[in-house]
Design a protein around this motif. Structure first.
Motif, PDB file in Angstrom:
ATOM      1  N   TYR A 167      -9.316   1.246  -9.079  1.00 47.52           N
ATOM      2  CA  TYR A 167      -7.990   1.037  -9.647  1.00 47.52           C
ATOM      3  C   TYR A 167      -7.786   2.045 -10.777  1.00 47.52           C
ATOM      4  O   TYR A 167      -8.747   2.568 -11.344  1.00 47.52           O
ATOM      5  CB  TYR A 167      -7.843  -0.394 -10.174  1.00 47.52           C
ATOM      6  N   PRO A 168      -6.525   2.355 -11.121  1.00 45.32           N
ATOM      7  CA  PRO A 168      -6.280   3.329 -12.191  1.00 45.32           C
ATOM      8  C   PRO A 168      -6.562   2.723 -13.564  1.00 45.32           C
ATOM      9  O   PRO A 168      -6.618   1.500 -13.722  1.00 45.32           O
ATOM     10  CB  PRO A 168      -4.784   3.646 -12.027  1.00 45.32           C
TER      11      PRO A 168
ATOM     12  N   GLU B 133      -1.317  -0.810  -7.879  1.00 49.03           N
ATOM     13  CA  GLU B 133      -2.033  -0.525  -6.636  1.00 49.03           C
ATOM     14  C   GLU B 133      -3.524  -0.390  -6.884  1.00 49.03           C
ATOM     15  O   GLU B 133      -3.959   0.304  -7.803  1.00 49.03           O
ATOM     16  CB  GLU B 133      -1.510   0.756  -5.982  1.00 49.03           C
ATOM     17  N   VAL B 134      -4.312  -1.076  -6.029  1.00 48.10           N
ATOM     18  CA  VAL B 134      -5.764  -0.979  -6.054  1.00 48.10           C
ATOM     19  C   VAL B 134      -6.235  -0.584  -4.657  1.00 48.10           C
ATOM     20  O   VAL B 134      -5.509  -0.754  -3.678  1.00 48.10           O
ATOM     21  CB  VAL B 134      -6.422  -2.312  -6.492  1.00 48.10           C
TER      22      VAL B 134
ATOM     23  N   LYS C 136       6.688  -5.483 -11.042  1.00 50.76           N
ATOM     24  CA  LYS C 136       5.590  -4.625 -10.553  1.00 50.76           C
ATOM     25  C   LYS C 136       4.872  -5.331  -9.423  1.00 50.76           C
ATOM     26  O   LYS C 136       4.060  -6.216  -9.657  1.00 50.76           O
ATOM     27  CB  LYS C 136       4.579  -4.328 -11.672  1.00 50.76           C
ATOM     28  N   LYS C 137       5.168  -4.935  -8.193  1.00 52.72           N
ATOM     29  CA  LYS C 137       4.463  -5.572  -7.083  1.00 52.72           C
ATOM     30  C   LYS C 137       3.015  -5.084  -7.049  1.00 52.72           C
ATOM     31  O   LYS C 137       2.706  -3.972  -7.474  1.00 52.72           O
ATOM     32  CB  LYS C 137       5.179  -5.361  -5.768  1.00 52.72           C
ATOM     33  N   PHE C 138       2.151  -5.945  -6.560  1.00 52.38           N
ATOM     34  CA  PHE C 138       0.722  -5.677  -6.467  1.00 52.38           C
ATOM     35  C   PHE C 138       0.420  -5.233  -5.041  1.00 52.38           C
ATOM     36  O   PHE C 138       0.839  -5.885  -4.083  1.00 52.38           O
ATOM     37  CB  PHE C 138      -0.062  -6.949  -6.805  1.00 52.38           C
ATOM     38  N   ILE C 139      -0.307  -4.125  -4.884  1.00 55.83           N
ATOM     39  CA  ILE C 139      -0.625  -3.580  -3.554  1.00 55.83           C
ATOM     40  C   ILE C 139      -2.127  -3.376  -3.442  1.00 55.83           C
ATOM     41  O   ILE C 139      -2.745  -2.765  -4.304  1.00 55.83           O
ATOM     42  CB  ILE C 139       0.087  -2.230  -3.318  1.00 55.83           C
ATOM     43  N   VAL C 140      -2.704  -3.911  -2.352  1.00 60.54           N
ATOM     44  CA  VAL C 140      -4.101  -3.644  -2.020  1.00 60.54           C
ATOM     45  C   VAL C 140      -4.073  -2.623  -0.887  1.00 60.54           C
ATOM     46  O   VAL C 140      -3.628  -2.926   0.220  1.00 60.54           O
ATOM     47  CB  VAL C 140      -4.851  -4.920  -1.577  1.00 60.54           C
TER      48      VAL C 140
END
Length: 194
Positions: free
Chosen positions: A4-5, A14-15, A31-35
């Motif tokens: 992850y950043p 994003e991860v 802020k949507k979370f993205i895998v």
């Protein structure tokens, strides 16, 4: 493998994941979370879910415990498509066929690994070996295909591999033998199954 950043900039969190992880994501509508698994993405605003994306597997599976998620994937027409699932469901993406399948999931069984448990509910032996292989980072070499006729039921909590194999042996005719190797570069222990 999880990366992850240092900080999430813009409107996404994003991860990247190779392997399996359980997520409990704080809601942030901005802020949507993205895998990102490299082959598809799981998008979420706030929820609990499990993602299984091992590099050696032909499929990527996302299981939703609560909340809402969507899997974004490349379909047969090479277009990116998004599919949502509901709590208690799992979505399985097969990269080779570029298609998905949605099923009801046994969430307790799928997420039990995070609590140090293995739950078997009439689980086919092939699936038992897959679970043990992931959990203990070993490879099983099946020498007797009749072993695949067996299935197992039970709950094992915080047991070492040797003890689990002993339980399986006692409750069936299946035997295990640790394979000896002179290869110092061999990454995983091999266990033969008879």
């Amino acid at each position: 493998e999880f990366s992850y950043p240092a900080s999430f900039n813009g409107n996404t969190r994003e991860v990247r994941l190779k392997g399996e992880a359980f997520f409990d994501v704080a809601k942030d509508r901005n802020k949507k979370f993205i895998v990102n698994t490299g082959r598809c993405e799981v998008e979420v605003l706030g929820t609990q879910f499990n993602v299984e994306a091992y590099a050696d597997d032909k499929t990527i599976t996302a299981t939703l415990v609560e909340g809402s998620i969507a899997m974004a994937y490349e379909n047969k027409k090479s277009n990116w498509t998004e599919q949502e699932i509901q709590p208690g469901q799992e979505i399985v993406y097969t990269a080779a066929q570029q298609q998905i399948k949605i099923d009801q999931a046994d969430v307790e069984v799928i997420t039990s690994w995070k609590d140090g448990k293995l739950i078997f509910r009439d689980t086919p032996f092939k699936e038992v070996l897959k679970m043990l292989s992931k959990r203990f980072d070993v490879d099983f070499v099946v020498k007797n295909p009749k072993c695949f006729e067996a299935s197992f039921t039970g709950v094992l909590e915080k047991q070492r591999l040797g003890r689990i194999l002993e339980y399986i042996s006692v409750s069936s005719n299946i035997k295990f033998k640790y394979a000896e190797s002179n290869n110092i570069h061999q990454e995983k222990q091999k266990i033969e199954v008879y």
